[in-house]
Enzyme design. Structure first.
Site, PDB file in Angstrom:
ATOM      1  N   HIS A 120      34.104  45.278  45.318  1.00 36.12           N
ATOM      2  CA  HIS A 120      33.373  44.603  44.238  1.00 36.12           C
ATOM      3  C   HIS A 120      34.140  43.389  43.698  1.00 36.12           C
ATOM      4  O   HIS A 120      35.369  43.341  43.778  1.00 36.12           O
ATOM      5  CB  HIS A 120      33.129  45.593  43.087  1.00 36.12           C
ATOM      6  CG  HIS A 120      34.410  46.090  42.469  1.00 36.12           C
ATOM      7  ND1 HIS A 120      35.125  47.137  42.992  1.00 36.12           N
ATOM      8  CD2 HIS A 120      35.127  45.650  41.411  1.00 36.12           C
ATOM      9  CE1 HIS A 120      36.204  47.341  42.264  1.00 36.12           C
ATOM     10  NE2 HIS A 120      36.234  46.437  41.300  1.00 36.12           N
ATOM     11  N   TYR A 183      39.532  33.815  40.314  1.00 32.70           N
ATOM     12  CA  TYR A 183      39.227  34.591  41.521  1.00 32.70           C
ATOM     13  C   TYR A 183      40.419  34.589  42.471  1.00 32.70           C
ATOM     14  O   TYR A 183      40.835  35.625  43.002  1.00 32.70           O
ATOM     15  CB  TYR A 183      37.998  33.953  42.185  1.00 32.70           C
ATOM     16  CG  TYR A 183      37.590  34.552  43.509  1.00 32.70           C
ATOM     17  CD1 TYR A 183      36.694  35.617  43.570  1.00 32.70           C
ATOM     18  CD2 TYR A 183      38.072  34.026  44.709  1.00 32.70           C
ATOM     19  CE1 TYR A 183      36.304  36.156  44.794  1.00 32.70           C
ATOM     20  CE2 TYR A 183      37.688  34.556  45.931  1.00 32.70           C
ATOM     21  CZ  TYR A 183      36.803  35.618  45.973  1.00 32.70           C
ATOM     22  OH  TYR A 183      36.425  36.144  47.188  1.00 32.70           O
ATOM     23  N   ILE A 218      30.938  33.941  53.775  1.00 30.04           N
ATOM     24  CA  ILE A 218      29.961  34.906  54.305  1.00 30.04           C
ATOM     25  C   ILE A 218      28.605  34.653  53.623  1.00 30.04           C
ATOM     26  O   ILE A 218      28.572  34.360  52.414  1.00 30.04           O
ATOM     27  CB  ILE A 218      30.420  36.367  54.019  1.00 30.04           C
ATOM     28  CG1 ILE A 218      31.894  36.586  54.432  1.00 30.04           C
ATOM     29  CG2 ILE A 218      29.493  37.384  54.693  1.00 30.04           C
ATOM     30  CD1 ILE A 218      32.226  36.434  55.878  1.00 30.04           C
TER      31      ILE A 218
HETATM   32  N1  LIG Z   1      30.669  36.128  50.356  1.00 31.67           N
HETATM   33  C1  LIG Z   1      31.733  35.432  50.663  1.00 31.67           C
HETATM   34  O1  LIG Z   1      31.659  34.255  51.065  1.00 31.67           O
HETATM   35  C2  LIG Z   1      33.064  36.056  50.578  1.00 31.67           C
HETATM   36  C3  LIG Z   1      33.273  37.301  50.011  1.00 31.67           C
HETATM   37  N2  LIG Z   1      34.547  37.823  49.951  1.00 31.67           N
HETATM   38  C4  LIG Z   1      34.788  39.114  49.344  1.00 31.67           C
HETATM   39  O2  LIG Z   1      33.844  40.068  49.796  1.00 31.67           O
HETATM   40  C5  LIG Z   1      33.568  41.012  48.759  1.00 31.67           C
HETATM   41  C6  LIG Z   1      32.077  41.104  48.557  1.00 31.67           C
HETATM   42  O3  LIG Z   1      31.555  39.816  48.268  1.00 31.67           O
HETATM   43  P1  LIG Z   1      29.989  39.550  48.210  1.00 31.67           P
HETATM   44  O4  LIG Z   1      29.266  40.595  48.944  1.00 31.67           O
HETATM   45  O5  LIG Z   1      29.768  38.140  48.542  1.00 31.67           O
HETATM   46  O6  LIG Z   1      29.720  39.739  46.663  1.00 31.67           O
HETATM   47  P2  LIG Z   1      28.326  39.954  45.893  1.00 31.67           P
HETATM   48  O7  LIG Z   1      28.374  39.059  44.708  1.00 31.67           O
HETATM   49  O8  LIG Z   1      27.178  39.839  46.820  1.00 31.67           O
HETATM   50  O9  LIG Z   1      28.431  41.475  45.419  1.00 31.67           O
HETATM   51  C7  LIG Z   1      29.329  41.850  44.439  1.00 31.67           C
HETATM   52  C8  LIG Z   1      29.153  43.326  44.138  1.00 31.67           C
HETATM   53  O10 LIG Z   1      30.015  43.675  43.061  1.00 31.67           O
HETATM   54  C9  LIG Z   1      29.230  44.291  42.031  1.00 31.67           C
HETATM   55  N3  LIG Z   1      29.781  43.957  40.718  1.00 31.67           N
HETATM   56  C10 LIG Z   1      29.738  42.769  40.058  1.00 31.67           C
HETATM   57  N4  LIG Z   1      30.333  42.880  38.869  1.00 31.67           N
HETATM   58  C11 LIG Z   1      30.729  44.165  38.749  1.00 31.67           C
HETATM   59  C12 LIG Z   1      31.363  44.909  37.721  1.00 31.67           C
HETATM   60  N5  LIG Z   1      31.709  44.352  36.558  1.00 31.67           N
HETATM   61  N6  LIG Z   1      31.628  46.219  37.943  1.00 31.67           N
HETATM   62  C13 LIG Z   1      31.267  46.831  39.097  1.00 31.67           C
HETATM   63  N7  LIG Z   1      30.659  46.175  40.104  1.00 31.67           N
HETATM   64  C14 LIG Z   1      30.396  44.867  39.924  1.00 31.67           C
HETATM   65  C15 LIG Z   1      27.826  43.737  42.234  1.00 31.67           C
HETATM   66  O11 LIG Z   1      26.806  44.597  41.753  1.00 31.67           O
HETATM   67  P3  LIG Z   1      26.245  44.645  40.258  1.00 31.67           P
HETATM   68  O12 LIG Z   1      25.942  43.244  39.868  1.00 31.67           O
HETATM   69  O13 LIG Z   1      25.075  45.530  40.390  1.00 31.67           O
HETATM   70  O14 LIG Z   1      27.325  45.260  39.447  1.00 31.67           O
HETATM   71  C16 LIG Z   1      27.750  43.699  43.745  1.00 31.67           C
HETATM   72  O15 LIG Z   1      27.399  44.956  44.234  1.00 31.67           O
HETATM   73  C17 LIG Z   1      34.336  40.522  47.537  1.00 31.67           C
HETATM   74  O16 LIG Z   1      35.542  41.229  47.417  1.00 31.67           O
HETATM   75  C18 LIG Z   1      34.611  39.061  47.843  1.00 31.67           C
HETATM   76  O17 LIG Z   1      35.764  38.597  47.204  1.00 31.67           O
HETATM   77  C19 LIG Z   1      35.617  37.152  50.430  1.00 31.67           C
HETATM   78  C20 LIG Z   1      35.461  35.919  50.988  1.00 31.67           C
HETATM   79  C21 LIG Z   1      34.183  35.295  51.120  1.00 31.67           C
HETATM   80  C1  LIG Z   2      35.309  26.959  51.273  1.00 29.75           C
HETATM   81  C2  LIG Z   2      35.885  28.196  51.925  1.00 29.75           C
HETATM   82  C3  LIG Z   2      35.534  28.176  53.421  1.00 29.75           C
HETATM   83  C4  LIG Z   2      36.469  27.358  54.221  1.00 29.75           C
HETATM   84  C5  LIG Z   2      36.124  27.427  55.673  1.00 29.75           C
HETATM   85  O1  LIG Z   2      36.534  26.506  56.378  1.00 29.75           O
HETATM   86  O2  LIG Z   2      35.474  28.348  56.154  1.00 29.75           O
HETATM   87  C6  LIG Z   2      35.314  29.486  51.377  1.00 29.75           C
HETATM   88  C7  LIG Z   2      35.958  30.695  52.090  1.00 29.75           C
HETATM   89  C8  LIG Z   2      35.960  31.843  51.090  1.00 29.75           C
HETATM   90  C9  LIG Z   2      35.151  31.313  49.963  1.00 29.75           C
HETATM   91  C10 LIG Z   2      35.256  31.933  48.574  1.00 29.75           C
HETATM   92  C11 LIG Z   2      35.296  33.381  48.543  1.00 29.75           C
HETATM   93  O3  LIG Z   2      36.310  33.985  48.809  1.00 29.75           O
HETATM   94  C12 LIG Z   2      34.115  34.098  48.060  1.00 29.75           C
HETATM   95  C13 LIG Z   2      33.661  33.662  46.716  1.00 29.75           C
HETATM   96  C14 LIG Z   2      32.254  34.155  46.786  1.00 29.75           C
HETATM   97  C15 LIG Z   2      31.457  33.612  45.639  1.00 29.75           C
HETATM   98  O4  LIG Z   2      30.190  34.227  45.560  1.00 29.75           O
HETATM   99  C16 LIG Z   2      31.363  32.122  45.859  1.00 29.75           C
HETATM  100  C17 LIG Z   2      32.699  31.514  45.684  1.00 29.75           C
HETATM  101  C18 LIG Z   2      33.838  32.123  46.480  1.00 29.75           C
HETATM  102  C19 LIG Z   2      35.031  32.008  45.581  1.00 29.75           C
HETATM  103  C20 LIG Z   2      34.070  31.371  47.782  1.00 29.75           C
HETATM  104  C21 LIG Z   2      34.367  29.866  47.594  1.00 29.75           C
HETATM  105  C22 LIG Z   2      34.497  29.149  48.963  1.00 29.75           C
HETATM  106  C23 LIG Z   2      35.484  29.804  49.902  1.00 29.75           C
HETATM  107  C24 LIG Z   2      36.890  29.542  49.421  1.00 29.75           C
END
Ligand SMILES: NC(=O)C1=CN([C@@H]2O[C@H](COP(=O)(O)OP(=O)(O)OC[C@H]3O[C@@H](n4cnc5c(N)ncnc54)[C@H](OP(=O)(O)O)[C@@H]3O)[C@@H](O)[C@H]2O)C=CC1
Ligand SMILES: C[C@H](CCC(=O)O)[C@H]1CC[C@H]2[C@@H]3C(=O)C[C@@H]4C[C@H](O)CC[C@]4(C)[C@H]3CC[C@]12C
Length: 295
Positions: A120, A183, A218
């Site tokens: 999360h 973050y 992602i």
């Molecule tokens: N998507 C990306 O580009 C990237 C993602 N990541 C990592 O992957 C993981 C998942 O990301 P992603 O799927 O994009 O995130 P999402 O924003 O899609 O999902 C986040 C989840 O966390 C929950 N959440 C938010 N706030 C809280 C809270 N206060 N307490 C408990 N749960 C909470 C949300 O549900 P709800 O709102 O119902 O609580 C949801 O289920 C993260 O650790 C992120 O850092 C890393 C790099 C890139």
């Molecule tokens: C810009 C970066 C990608 C560089 C590449 O060449 O692929 C992104 C890679 C990871 C991203 C951040 C991340 O860890 C997830 C967060 C998800 C949020 O919903 C959006 C912001 C993010 C902080 C995201 C920002 C861009 C990256 C650093």
């Protein structure tokens, strides 16, 4: 000169092989059958996809996030897909008491724990740091301290099962990017904490694996939305495949995985690996293990 180049390339190959072994080829979905798994942040995005894959593999699941309605849908889908059992516990990870309770309740619901998947994050606001320390503290509670709280509560159960902890992190916890200081701080902190804990478990011969998952961009709804108009010319990778790689990494007890694989290169730091090895040699391990117990 040619010989030197050959030696350098061979050493480089060996180091890479050592760092990223075992190969993911040996993964079999049956490895997760009947395993008892907690997935956090599972109401949407990558966490939701992890839950669906684990369900297809026949795992017992406890999923958590804040939005109860979404979690209900996730568990009903998990049961259709073949989960051995599926429960949800709604609440906010800003509340560290809740974080601890999720683990104890899940342990009771499933009769133990094999894998803890910490995924999360608080909703991300891309913006310049504006001096608001309270909001950084809140992000650190959700994205960092709740992870440690859950880990601490889970360790006794994971010791019994020789279980696994999977920590979902980001390239933003390895490299520097602007607009996400809060973050990024939490992701760097996770890297420091879990990499150190990994070494401690090894020193104490505790057979719990820790897998740090380093992800690039992602295609989750939240990431695509918050990066729209800010980051251009990058195609996000699919969340479904990302979820599989995370599960594989945990099941194979890999120390680190990177997805997409193109980001491996930006994480690779052989000097750091060598220095860490030599620093560890200076520690009097016998003395430390004799005088300290891993709690
Ligand atoms: N998507 C990306 O580009 C990237 C993602 N990541 C990592 O992957 C993981 C998942 O990301 P992603 O799927 O994009 O995130 P999402 O924003 O899609 O999902 C986040 C989840 O966390 C929950 N959440 C938010 N706030 C809280 C809270 N206060 N307490 C408990 N749960 C909470 C949300 O549900 P709800 O709102 O119902 O609580 C949801 O289920 C993260 O650790 C992120 O850092 C890393 C790099 C890139
Ligand atoms: C810009 C970066 C990608 C560089 C590449 O060449 O692929 C992104 C890679 C990871 C991203 C951040 C991340 O860890 C997830 C967060 C998800 C949020 O919903 C959006 C912001 C993010 C902080 C995201 C920002 C861009 C990256 C650093």
């Amino acid at each position: 000169m040619a010989l030197l180049k050959k030696c350098f390339l061979s050493a480089l190959g060996l180091l890479l092989a050592y760092y990223f072994y075992p190969a993911t080829d040996s993964f079999r979905p049956e490895m997760l059958q009947g395993k008892r798994v907690i997935v956090t942040g599972a109401s949407t995005g990558i966490g939701e996809q992890i839950a669906y894959h684990l369900a297809r593999m026949g795992a017992h699941l406890v999923v958590t996030a804040r939005t109860e309605a979404k979690l209900k849908k996730v568990i009903s889908e998990c049961l259709k897909l073949g989960a051995a059992s599926a429960h949800f516990i709604p609440g906010t990870m800003e509340d560290l008491v809740f974080a601890e309770q999720v683990v104890t309740k899940a342990g009771k619901l499933m009769g133990g724990l094999d894998m803890l998947i910490l995924n999360h994050i608080a909703p991300v606001n891309l913006r310049f740091f504006n001096g608001d320390v309270a909001s950084i503290r809140k992000v650190m509670d959700i994205n960092f301290f709740s992870y440690i709280t859950m880990t601490s509560a889970a360790l006794p159960m994971l010791k019994v099962t020789n279980g696994s902890i999977v920590v979902v992190s980001s390239i933003a916890g390895k490299l520097i990017t602007p607009l996400i200081a809060d973050y990024s701080a939490a992701k760097f902190a996770l890297d420091g904490f879990y990499s150190s804990l990994q070494k401690e478990l090894q020193l104490m011969n505790v057979n719990i694996s820790i897998t740090l998952c380093i992800l690039g961009f992602i295609n989750t709804d939240s990431a695509v939305k918050s990066l729209s108009g800010i980051v251009e010319n990058i195609t996000p990778s699919p969340k479904e495949e990302c979820a599989v790689e995370i599960i594989k990494g945990g099941a194979l007890r890999q120390k680190v995985i990177a997805y997409p694989s193109s980001i491996y290169i930006s994480m690779w730091n052989p000097i750091r690996t060598i220095q860490e090895y030599f620093i560890l040699l200076t520690y009097n391990i016998d003395n430390i293990t004799r005088n300290q117990q891993f709690s």
